[in-house]
Write a protein that holds these residues in place. Structure first.
Motif, PDB file in Angstrom:
ATOM      1  N   ARG A 160      30.523 -74.605 -37.124  1.00 43.47           N
ATOM      2  CA  ARG A 160      30.370 -73.206 -36.697  1.00 43.47           C
ATOM      3  C   ARG A 160      29.987 -72.333 -37.905  1.00 43.47           C
TER       4      ARG A 160
ATOM      5  N   ASN B  91      23.105 -73.674 -36.857  1.00 42.03           N
ATOM      6  CA  ASN B  91      22.822 -72.735 -35.770  1.00 42.03           C
ATOM      7  C   ASN B  91      22.353 -73.474 -34.521  1.00 42.03           C
ATOM      8  N   ALA B  92      23.229 -73.505 -33.515  1.00 40.82           N
ATOM      9  CA  ALA B  92      22.906 -74.225 -32.271  1.00 40.82           C
ATOM     10  C   ALA B  92      22.004 -73.406 -31.348  1.00 40.82           C
ATOM     11  N   LYS B  93      21.897 -72.111 -31.618  1.00 39.37           N
ATOM     12  CA  LYS B  93      21.199 -71.217 -30.674  1.00 39.37           C
ATOM     13  C   LYS B  93      19.684 -71.457 -30.610  1.00 39.37           C
TER      14      LYS B  93
ATOM     15  N   TYR C 265      20.144 -75.508 -25.490  1.00 38.82           N
ATOM     16  CA  TYR C 265      21.044 -74.346 -25.486  1.00 38.82           C
ATOM     17  C   TYR C 265      20.303 -73.139 -24.912  1.00 38.82           C
TER      18      TYR C 265
ATOM     19  N   GLU D 104      27.126 -74.430 -26.769  1.00 41.04           N
ATOM     20  CA  GLU D 104      27.037 -74.537 -28.227  1.00 41.04           C
ATOM     21  C   GLU D 104      27.787 -75.780 -28.711  1.00 41.04           C
TER      22      GLU D 104
END
Length: 208
Positions: free
Chosen positions: A137, A141-143, A148, A155
């Motif tokens: 976290r 950056n999963a965004k 996603y 996420e």
């Protein structure tokens, strides 16, 4: 990580082409594992681990031959026996499979190892020697991930799939140790000839 799949594919193709030219039994086994991608050597280790019923982390010749066969390594019995004897340094009829896997792992230069360890330390926010979803976290950056963005994954699912890519296909526990991280990048490193390019790739990927 961007580009990882491409490097895996390049490495697998390179390993297959070098296999036909190699006569060294250790190199041939290494190339057969690398032809399966970055986690190929880890997967072989996992196969051996399953067979180690008494947890003594060693294998006799029979277990060794069965492990190669179970993992789908194509090797004549005589060549596999010679390979076993190379690793049975004290001639006691068994080999230590941790030592065996370290020898099998493609070697990285000191500069490559250092940049891999920098990336590991950056990801391991809690400094406990293991990368978990919590560590990722704010670092990864999963965004930007397509699944996603289209609402298919959360996420946490993106994080978990990311961590799984560093692990053996048979042992996905959502945690990545220092050794697993180095093992993974030893495989990726095998597909990249230039130290400069490898270090640049790592720095860009992890913003080091």
């Amino acid at each position: 990580m961007a580009g990882t799949w491409r490097h895996d594919r390049e490495m697998a193709l390179k390993a297959r082409s070098r296999l036909s030219e190699s006569s060294d039994p250790v190199e041939r086994l290494r190339l057969q594992c690398l032809s399966r991608g970055s986690s190929g050597i880890k997967g072989l280790g996992r196969t051996f681990k399953i067979m180690d019923d008494n947890n003594n982390r060693s294998l006799d010749l029979k277990e060794f031959l069965k492990g190669l066969n179970d993992y789908g390594i194509l090797m004549e019995k005589q060549e596999a026996t010679e390979l076993f004897q190379l690793f049975d340094r004290d001639r006691n009829g068994t080999i230590d499979f941790d030592e065996f896997l370290i020898t099998l792992r493609p070697q990285m230069s000191k500069a490559r190892k250092e940049v891999v360890m920098q990336a590991f330390r950056k990801l391991d926010k809690t400094a406990d020697g293991v990368i978990t979803i919590e560590d990722l976290r704010g670092v990864y950056n999963a965004k930007y991930h397509s699944k996603y963005r289209n609402g298919e994954w959360t996420e946490d699912q993106v994080f978990r799939i990311f961590l799984d890519s560093f692990d053996s296909p048979y042992d996905k526990d959502g945690k990545v140790t220092n050794e697993e991280f180095v093992n993974y990048y030893s495989g990726v490193s095998a597909s990249i000839d230039s130290d400069v390019y490898f270090i640049l790739m790592m720095r860009n990927a992890w913003k080091l």
